[in-house]
Design an enzyme around this catalytic site. Structure first.
Site, PDB file in Angstrom:
ATOM      1  N   LYS A 107       8.716  -0.782   2.801  1.00 41.44           N
ATOM      2  CA  LYS A 107       7.997   0.079   3.753  1.00 41.44           C
ATOM      3  C   LYS A 107       8.822   0.434   4.981  1.00 41.44           C
ATOM      4  O   LYS A 107       8.923   1.609   5.341  1.00 41.44           O
ATOM      5  CB  LYS A 107       6.692  -0.599   4.175  1.00 41.44           C
ATOM      6  CG  LYS A 107       5.972   0.180   5.260  1.00 41.44           C
ATOM      7  CD  LYS A 107       4.565  -0.281   5.497  1.00 41.44           C
ATOM      8  CE  LYS A 107       4.493  -1.553   6.278  1.00 41.44           C
ATOM      9  NZ  LYS A 107       3.097  -1.857   6.661  1.00 41.44           N
TER      10      LYS A 107
ATOM     11  N   TYR B  43      37.615  20.772  -5.667  1.00 44.19           N
ATOM     12  CA  TYR B  43      37.493  19.549  -6.473  1.00 44.19           C
ATOM     13  C   TYR B  43      38.107  19.770  -7.841  1.00 44.19           C
ATOM     14  O   TYR B  43      37.777  20.738  -8.532  1.00 44.19           O
ATOM     15  CB  TYR B  43      35.994  19.227  -6.590  1.00 44.19           C
ATOM     16  CG  TYR B  43      35.668  17.915  -7.263  1.00 44.19           C
ATOM     17  CD1 TYR B  43      36.292  16.745  -6.875  1.00 44.19           C
ATOM     18  CD2 TYR B  43      34.704  17.870  -8.261  1.00 44.19           C
ATOM     19  CE1 TYR B  43      35.958  15.540  -7.478  1.00 44.19           C
ATOM     20  CE2 TYR B  43      34.371  16.667  -8.873  1.00 44.19           C
ATOM     21  CZ  TYR B  43      35.006  15.499  -8.482  1.00 44.19           C
ATOM     22  OH  TYR B  43      34.681  14.316  -9.071  1.00 44.19           O
TER      23      TYR B  43
ATOM     24  N   THR C  46       0.825 -13.421  11.612  1.00 47.23           N
ATOM     25  CA  THR C  46       1.732 -12.880  12.634  1.00 47.23           C
ATOM     26  C   THR C  46       2.290 -13.975  13.541  1.00 47.23           C
ATOM     27  O   THR C  46       3.445 -13.903  13.967  1.00 47.23           O
ATOM     28  CB  THR C  46       1.010 -11.811  13.482  1.00 47.23           C
ATOM     29  OG1 THR C  46      -0.261 -12.336  13.913  1.00 47.23           O
ATOM     30  CG2 THR C  46       0.754 -10.545  12.684  1.00 47.23           C
TER      31      THR C  46
ATOM     32  N   LYS D 217      30.880  22.978   3.939  1.00 52.02           N
ATOM     33  CA  LYS D 217      30.970  21.514   4.024  1.00 52.02           C
ATOM     34  C   LYS D 217      32.352  21.102   4.478  1.00 52.02           C
ATOM     35  O   LYS D 217      33.344  21.517   3.865  1.00 52.02           O
ATOM     36  CB  LYS D 217      30.691  20.889   2.658  1.00 52.02           C
ATOM     37  CG  LYS D 217      30.674  19.367   2.710  1.00 52.02           C
ATOM     38  CD  LYS D 217      31.218  18.687   1.470  1.00 52.02           C
ATOM     39  CE  LYS D 217      32.697  18.891   1.312  1.00 52.02           C
ATOM     40  NZ  LYS D 217      33.287  18.051   0.239  1.00 52.02           N
TER      41      LYS D 217
ATOM     42  N   ARG E  98       0.808  -1.224   0.000  1.00 51.35           N
ATOM     43  CA  ARG E  98       0.000   0.000   0.000  1.00 51.35           C
ATOM     44  C   ARG E  98       0.843   1.277   0.000  1.00 51.35           C
ATOM     45  O   ARG E  98       0.333   2.364  -0.233  1.00 51.35           O
ATOM     46  CB  ARG E  98      -0.961  -0.001   1.190  1.00 51.35           C
ATOM     47  CG  ARG E  98      -2.216  -0.819   0.889  1.00 51.35           C
ATOM     48  CD  ARG E  98      -3.236  -0.641   1.980  1.00 51.35           C
ATOM     49  NE  ARG E  98      -2.932  -1.458   3.136  1.00 51.35           N
ATOM     50  CZ  ARG E  98      -3.374  -1.206   4.373  1.00 51.35           C
ATOM     51  NH1 ARG E  98      -4.131  -0.157   4.600  1.00 51.35           N
ATOM     52  NH2 ARG E  98      -3.065  -2.012   5.359  1.00 51.35           N
TER      53      ARG E  98
END
Ligand code: UD1
Ligand code: MG
Length: 447
Positions: free
Chosen positions: A23, A368, A82, A332, A16
């Protein structure tokens, strides 16, 4: 204390949710629901934690193995109810003797303190119940006096039992020996053709074992089955966080607009202005100020520091006392020493800034090179002029200055001024002569 173990059920498909992510790995407060369940089990002092997973979600298995190791996995496949799910954990707990509590990977708000009462006095089976606003499909708790006589699933319940509002949360505890002995007797002869864990209650009664219910709030036991419920769980989680921080002395003029993570830390006397988002790993000392629309993640902020509005602190941003990070500044993996400032429009990545140094508007740490990251070191009291690019690896010495608009590719010695830009030239009177000529041309055309 009796030894404790937890069995966390997480073998459902979660269809669902309509999401490719399993989930129980969906986050509440930036932490997977399953991790909230594991946190609660750990906080209860469970020495063994077994997570029952299905074969349909290798990601869930990998997640559990990473946190708890292979021994924490029990597989239930196919899922037959269950009771069947809990039995799947029997082998993993074969050498365990003590209390077992059964919890769920999709019940993210249930805390150790809510579960603790199931370990109350006496043997037998204890379940956590709740008063349901809408009892609907929940199992009903049939209670007589002190005793829980049965849990009746809604599909099997008479009209009289359906009228009961005391419902089963699903959380249950029992001594390990008793639990698995009773589960072996559970059949699937019922409306759903499933092995119901809840049948354990009546079986315990028949065996002369005590059975009882303890109660938690409906919010605490809420389960997540669909995205709307996930959002609802998040809202409840945020509400608790807000109330906790307000009670702890954090000033928030619009707390309902502030978003916290499960692990956010904020000290008393800090002000958090409206619309601030804390991602995981934010540690804010007392007496700081976080201004509106800032996003803070994996960052440490000391007392007296001021951040925002519109600042972004990413992992490894470490701000000492009195540091100022202003609008549209991204930091950062940079340590900023006491009183250092970057007030406008900058990117500071991978480096350090010494105490009291000033980083001018538009400064970029070019960290970088397309392949590797490099560090920029700005010394104590240095002054970096606006719109400078510091091409790492590079060091600006203590007390040095960088002229505005410089591209700095080699180290600057302490106390030096570095200029890395085109030299300015002046052409005396050139602009005045040019404008006169052009005005004359335009006037001639207009005739
Ligand atoms: C169950 C309870 C019900 C309770 C309700 C609370 C039973 C028989 N009923 O009903 O009394 O009010 O929860 O929400 O226990 N699961 C597995 N393997 C399975 C079946 C389920 O791991 O074979 C997991 C699911 O992923 C889920 C949980 O167990 O997290 C509950 O299962 P679900 O099928 O939702 O049980 P309900 O019918 O809602
Ligand atoms: Mg359910």
């Amino acid at each position: 204390m009796t030894r404790r173990a937890a069995i966390i059920l997480a073998a459902g498909q979660g269809t669902r949710m309509k999401s490719p992510l399993p989930k129980v790995l969906h986050p509440v407060g930036h932490r997977a629901m399953l991790d909230h369940a594991i946190d609660a089990a750990e906080a209860l002092g469970c020495e063994r934690i077994v997570v029952v997973v299905g074969n349909h979600s290798p990601e869930v298995r990998a997640h559990v193995v990473k946190r708890l190791g292979e021994a924490a996995i029990a597989v239930q496949d196919p899922p037959l109810g269950t009771g069947h799910a809990v039995r799947a954990a029997e082998g993993a707990l074969a050498d365990f003797d003590g209390q077992v509590v059964i919890t769920y990977g999709d019940v993210p708000l249930l805390k150790a303190a809510d579960i603790e009462p199931v370990f109350g006095p006496g043997a037998g089976v204890t379940v956590i119940g709740f008063e349901a606003r809408e009892p609907g499909a929940y199992g009903r708790l049939v209670i007589e006096g002190e005793a829980l006589t049965a849990i009746t699933e809604a599909k099997e319940a008479s009209a009289e039992v359906l009228a009961i509002t005391a419902c089963n949360s699903g959380v249950m505890a029992a001594p390990s020996g008793l639990l698995f002995r009773l589960l072996a007797e559970v059949t699937n002869e019922n409306a759903k053709g499933e092995y119901y864990l809840t049948d354990v209650v009546e079986l315990a009664r028949r065996a002369g074992e005590p059975t009882r219910a303890v109660f938690a709030s409906e919010d605490a036991v809420m389960g997540v089955n669909a995205q709307a419920e996930l959002a609802q769980a998040e809202a409840l989680f945020q509400k608790v966080q807000r109330e906790t921080f307000l009670a702890a002395g954090v000033t928030m003029p619009a707390p309902e607009t502030v978003h916290f993570s499960w692990d956010t830390e904020i000290g008393a006397g800090t002000t958090v202005d409206p619309f601030v988002v804390f991602g995981p790993g934010a540690k804010i000392a007392g007496g700081a100020r976080i201004r509106s629309f800032s996003h803070i993640e994996g960052a440490a902020i000391a007392s007296g520091a001021e951040v925002g509005p519109y600042a972004r602190l990413r992992p490894g941003a470490d701000l000492a006392e009195g540091v100022k990070i202003g609008n549209f500044v991204e930091v950062k993996n940079v340590r900023m020493e006491a009183g250092a400032k970057a007030n406008h429009l900058s990117y500071l990545g991978d480096g350090s800034v010494g105490a009291g140094a000033n980083i001018g508007a538009g400064t970029i740490f070019c960290n970088y090179d397309g392949f590797f990251k490099h560090r920029t070191t700005v010394g104590e009291g240095a002054f970096v002029g606006s719109n400078s690019a510091l091409v790492a690896p590079v060091t600006i010495g203590a007390g040095a200055m960088v002229g505005s608009g410089s591209v700095i590719t080699s180290d600057v010695a302490p106390g030096d001024l570095a200029l890395g830009r085109g030299v300015q030239r002046a052409k005396t009177g050139w602009a005045a002569r040019f404008m006169d000529t052009m005005r004359a041309k335009k006037a001639a055309k207009g005739k």
